[in-house]
Enzyme design. Structure first.
Site, PDB file in Angstrom:
ATOM      1  N   ASP A  56       0.861  -1.181   0.000  1.00  0.00           N
ATOM      2  CA  ASP A  56       0.000   0.000   0.000  1.00  0.00           C
ATOM      3  C   ASP A  56       0.904   1.240   0.000  1.00  0.00           C
ATOM      4  OD1 ASP A  56       0.919   0.243   2.600  1.00  0.00           O
ATOM      5  OD2 ASP A  56      -1.081   0.238   3.532  1.00  0.00           O
ATOM      6  N   CYS A 104       3.297  -3.124   4.056  1.00  0.00           N
ATOM      7  CA  CYS A 104       2.436  -1.999   4.424  1.00  0.00           C
ATOM      8  C   CYS A 104       3.145  -1.283   5.578  1.00  0.00           C
ATOM      9  CB  CYS A 104       1.020  -2.443   4.765  1.00  0.00           C
ATOM     10  SG  CYS A 104       0.850  -3.541   6.185  1.00  0.00           S
ATOM     11  N   THR A 109       2.920  -1.740   8.858  1.00  0.00           N
ATOM     12  CA  THR A 109       3.372  -2.693   9.875  1.00  0.00           C
ATOM     13  C   THR A 109       3.528  -4.121   9.360  1.00  0.00           C
ATOM     14  OG1 THR A 109       1.093  -3.200  10.467  1.00  0.00           O
ATOM     15  CG2 THR A 109       2.177  -1.401  11.691  1.00  0.00           C
ATOM     16  N   GLY A 137      -1.735  -5.792   8.648  1.00  0.00           N
ATOM     17  CA  GLY A 137      -2.967  -5.845   7.847  1.00  0.00           C
ATOM     18  C   GLY A 137      -2.798  -6.733   6.633  1.00  0.00           C
ATOM     19  N   HIS A 167       9.949 -24.130   9.368  1.00  0.00           N
ATOM     20  CA  HIS A 167       8.992 -24.836  10.232  1.00  0.00           C
ATOM     21  C   HIS A 167       7.535 -24.641   9.823  1.00  0.00           C
ATOM     22  CE1 HIS A 167      11.705 -25.540  14.023  1.00  0.00           C
ATOM     23  NE2 HIS A 167      12.317 -25.849  12.896  1.00  0.00           N
ATOM     24  N   ASN A 168       7.206 -23.469   9.284  1.00  0.00           N
ATOM     25  CA  ASN A 168       5.797 -23.153   9.010  1.00  0.00           C
ATOM     26  C   ASN A 168       5.452 -23.196   7.528  1.00  0.00           C
ATOM     27  OD1 ASN A 168       6.740 -20.846  11.360  1.00  0.00           O
ATOM     28  ND2 ASN A 168       5.239 -22.393  11.918  1.00  0.00           N
ATOM     29  N   HIS A 174       7.169 -31.151  10.857  1.00  0.00           N
ATOM     30  CA  HIS A 174       6.600 -29.834  10.554  1.00  0.00           C
ATOM     31  C   HIS A 174       5.502 -29.947   9.494  1.00  0.00           C
ATOM     32  CE1 HIS A 174       9.646 -28.179  13.098  1.00  0.00           C
ATOM     33  NE2 HIS A 174      10.602 -28.708  12.358  1.00  0.00           N
TER      34      HIS A 174
HETATM   35  C1  RB5 Z   1      -1.768   2.649   6.646  1.00  0.00           C
HETATM   36  O1  RB5 Z   1      -1.796   3.847   7.371  1.00  0.00           O
HETATM   37  C2  RB5 Z   1      -1.553   1.459   7.582  1.00  0.00           C
HETATM   38  O2  RB5 Z   1      -2.636   1.307   8.425  1.00  0.00           O
HETATM   39  C3  RB5 Z   1      -1.282   0.198   6.804  1.00  0.00           C
HETATM   40  O3  RB5 Z   1      -0.202   0.406   5.968  1.00  0.00           O
HETATM   41  C4  RB5 Z   1      -0.923  -1.037   7.601  1.00  0.00           C
HETATM   42  O4  RB5 Z   1       0.068  -0.750   8.546  1.00  0.00           O
HETATM   43  C5  RB5 Z   1      -2.034  -1.812   8.159  1.00  0.00           C
HETATM   44  O5  RB5 Z   1      -1.845  -2.899   8.707  1.00  0.00           O
END
Ligand code: RB5
Length: 148
Positions: free
Chosen positions: A12, A69, A71, A74, A103-104, A138
């Site tokens: 994203d 993204c 983090t 998402g 392992h996964n 596994h």
């Molecule tokens: C975008 O602001 C952020 O929410 C998205 O990139 C991500 O981190 C969601 O999991």
């Protein structure tokens, strides 16, 4: 030696710069990259790209997936809706990336651009690509993931 595997990649707006950087690394390693977008830092919705990448892995059109993204979270939540064919893992260091493969049998790597820097992200990606699923006990455990 060229890797030859096909990898679908997506991000994203919050992961776009890191996706571009990692695409270069993937191409240098010789992987066949399928980039589903996004193509700039305009605000967009991460599930659109997670579904696009996961669908390719699910159908067998790609061997692996890479999603970025803010983090990675998402992206992973969304990609893991594509069960049983997709196993997505968020990793913030190389050891977890290696174990996710060994392992996964993870086949989609999710990274957070707001969590890891470019150099660390490259090391995580290398660890993921260099590792192989170990099978054996596994395999039994991975098979149980879809038997709640
Ligand atoms: C975008 O602001 C952020 O929410 C998205 O990139 C991500 O981190 C969601 O999991």
């Amino acid at each position: 030696m060229a890797d030859g595997r096909r990898i679908a990649i997506g991000a994203d707006h919050a992961g776009f710069p890191l996706k571009e950087h990692l695409r270069s690394l993937l191409e240098e390693r010789g992987l066949a990259v399928q980039d589903v977008g996004t193509s700039d830092e305009s605000s967009c919705d991460y599930p659109d790209f997670a579904h696009a990448v996961a669908s390719r892995v699910e159908r067998g059109d790609a061997d692996l997936g890479l999603l970025v993204c803010g983090t990675g979270i998402g992206m992973a939540i969304t990609a893991n809706r594509h069960a049983p064919g997709v196993r997505a893992a968020v990793c913030s260091e190389p050891f977890s990336a290696r174990m996710a493969r060994e392992h996964n049998d993870a086949n989609v790597l999710c990274l957070g651009q707001r969590v890891v820097g470019m150099g660390l992200a490259g090391a995580i990606l290398d660890a993921f690509l260099d590792a192989e699923f170990e099978g054996g006990r596994h395999r039994r455990r991975v098979d149980k993931i879809d038997e709640p």
